[in-house]
Motif scaffolding. Structure first.
Motif, mmCIF file in Angstrom:
data_model
loop_
_atom_site.group_PDB
_atom_site.id
_atom_site.type_symbol
_atom_site.label_atom_id
_atom_site.label_comp_id
_atom_site.label_asym_id
_atom_site.label_seq_id
_atom_site.Cartn_x
_atom_site.Cartn_y
_atom_site.Cartn_z
ATOM 1 N N ARG A 133 19.906 -17.174 -4.890
ATOM 2 C CA ARG A 133 18.613 -17.851 -4.846
ATOM 3 C C ARG A 133 17.713 -17.416 -5.998
ATOM 4 O O ARG A 133 16.734 -18.087 -6.304
ATOM 5 C CB ARG A 133 17.917 -17.569 -3.516
ATOM 6 N N ARG A 134 18.013 -16.296 -6.654
ATOM 7 C CA ARG A 134 17.246 -15.899 -7.812
ATOM 8 C C ARG A 134 17.460 -16.871 -8.964
ATOM 9 O O ARG A 134 16.727 -16.851 -9.955
ATOM 10 C CB ARG A 134 17.580 -14.462 -8.238
ATOM 11 N N TYR A 135 18.508 -17.687 -8.844
ATOM 12 C CA TYR A 135 18.752 -18.761 -9.806
ATOM 13 C C TYR A 135 18.679 -20.091 -9.066
ATOM 14 O O TYR A 135 19.602 -20.894 -9.113
ATOM 15 C CB TYR A 135 20.119 -18.600 -10.450
ATOM 16 N N ALA A 136 17.564 -20.315 -8.356
ATOM 17 C CA ALA A 136 17.440 -21.444 -7.440
ATOM 18 C C ALA A 136 17.698 -22.795 -8.114
ATOM 19 O O ALA A 136 18.251 -23.711 -7.512
ATOM 20 C CB ALA A 136 16.047 -21.436 -6.814
ATOM 21 N N LYS A 137 17.329 -22.925 -9.359
ATOM 22 C CA LYS A 137 17.500 -24.210 -10.045
ATOM 23 C C LYS A 137 18.947 -24.449 -10.491
ATOM 24 O O LYS A 137 19.280 -25.542 -10.909
ATOM 25 C CB LYS A 137 16.572 -24.281 -11.250
ATOM 26 N N LYS A 138 19.768 -23.411 -10.409
ATOM 27 C CA LYS A 138 21.141 -23.526 -10.874
ATOM 28 C C LYS A 138 22.096 -23.952 -9.757
ATOM 29 O O LYS A 138 23.177 -24.483 -10.025
ATOM 30 C CB LYS A 138 21.611 -22.178 -11.436
ATOM 31 N N CYS A 139 21.726 -23.700 -8.524
ATOM 32 C CA CYS A 139 22.637 -23.978 -7.439
ATOM 33 C C CYS A 139 21.858 -24.249 -6.138
ATOM 34 O O CYS A 139 21.245 -23.352 -5.613
ATOM 35 C CB CYS A 139 23.579 -22.800 -7.234
#
Length: 348
Positions: free
Chosen positions: A342-348
């Motif tokens: 979720r720290r890369y929410a825009k990626k996945c």
């Protein structure tokens, strides 16, 4: 109806599979042996980063989980996997010696560093500035672990050797359907293979190629691991693993001549005895930019998870991270934010 489909049976997949099997879950594991990073891993468990004499991320806690995990696997698989072995850091200057003692002012690091420097550990490995010993370290025989655990999965009739075809995975009525298998959940532990995974390939997984040499030297007679600009790891029968390279650009799986020459150059400055090269291996480590794992649930496909990004410390990280993922799925225990995808929410 399966409880879980697992994709990948490297260090990550084994840690996840073992947690699920111990919990009585009905699983199937798909593995095509295409990702060799676990096979060619050095296997050293060492909580200290020996370039800066600092503790690796949560390494002391990971060690408390990892060693009992591998001990339990030794009993289950009826094979020896752990070799306790000190790691000796060769110093190149008085400044490095001073940094070693300065690190010992930190209680978390001091537990692993010996205060007594050693002037010589082997006549074929000279040093003008002595050696420091790292305590509570050792080696996991990763190649033996992978072979033995996959054999165990085959005996359970839950292991399938084939390429996982992502386009054949369907989600219907909150169930995953794949080639006749139905499962409530699916976990991808596919290492650098995640680059081809359409569900998670937008996550920032940066392949880091590592290469090792295998040498034979009857004269070396070394029984401990040594870390300088490269490491020497005894394998027994006068064989030693020499490594490793770190290449962020080359994503090919084959060993290279450049890596061979680099390691040979470093080795010749480290040891003074004769040796011969008898092998070379390469693998792509699944590394991340922040050096933290990628763990969690897909934002769109509920019941789909990944457990990846262990980098070069998979033997330490794997058991702890696998437990946290399964605790999240089964018990709702939150995944720590520093490893949650979720720290890369825009990626996945």
């Amino acid at each position: 109806m399966l409880d879980y489909i697992l994709v990948g049976a490297g260090l990550s997949g084994i840690a996840v599979a073992e947690k699920l099997i111990d919990s009585g879950k009905n699983i199937r594991v798909f593995e095509n042996h295409s990702q060799s990073s676990s096979t060619v891993a050095g296997g050293i468990y060492n909580p200290v980063i020996l370039k800066r004499f600092t503790l690796a991320w949560e390494a002391d806690e990971q060690l408390k989980t990892a060693i009992p995990f591998y001990r339990s696997l030794e009993k289950k698989l009826k094979t020896s996997l752990i070799s306790e072995m000190p790691v000796y850091r060769k110093f190149h200057s008085v400044e490095e010696q001073n940094n070693w003692f300065a690190a010992m002012d930190k209680p978390s690091v001091a537990a692993f560093l010996s205060p007594n420097l050693i002037s010589q550990i082997n006549p074929n490995i000279p040093s003008d500035f002595s050696f420091g010993m790292v305590k509570n370290t050792g080696v996991i025989n990763t190649e033996l672990l992978l072979d033995a655990y996959r054999k165990y999965l085959k005996e359970l009739d839950v292991f399938i050797t084939e390429d996982f075809q992502y386009d054949m995975l369907q989600l219907k009525n909150d169930q995953f359907n794949y080639k006749g298998f139905q499962s409530k959940r699916i976990i991808f532990c596919d290492g650098f293979g995640m680059a081809r995974n359409p569900f998670f390939n937008k996550l920032p997984l940066n392949g880091n190629k590592g290469e090792y040499l295998i040498i034979k030297s009857e004269a070396l007679k070394l029984e401990v691991a040594v870390k300088s600009s490269i490491f020497i790891l005894p394998l027994g029968k006068d064989l030693y693993k020499i490594g490793a390279t770190y290449n962020n650009k080359d994503k090919t799986p084959e060993p290279t001549e450049d890596a061979r020459e680099y390691l040979l150059e470093k080795l010749r400055t480290l040891i003074t005895c004769d040796f011969e090269v008898v092998g070379q291996v390469a693998g792509i480590r699944p590394a991340t930019a922040d050096r933290k794992p990628l763990v969690g649930e897909h934002s769109e496909y509920k019941g789909m998870f990944c457990c990846n990004g262990f980098g070069s410390r998979g033997v330490l990280i794997g058991p702890t991270v696998a437990r946290k993922l399964i605790d999240f799925i089964e018990n709702g225990t939150p995944i720590p934010s520093d490893i949650n995808i979720r720290r890369y929410a825009k990626k996945c």
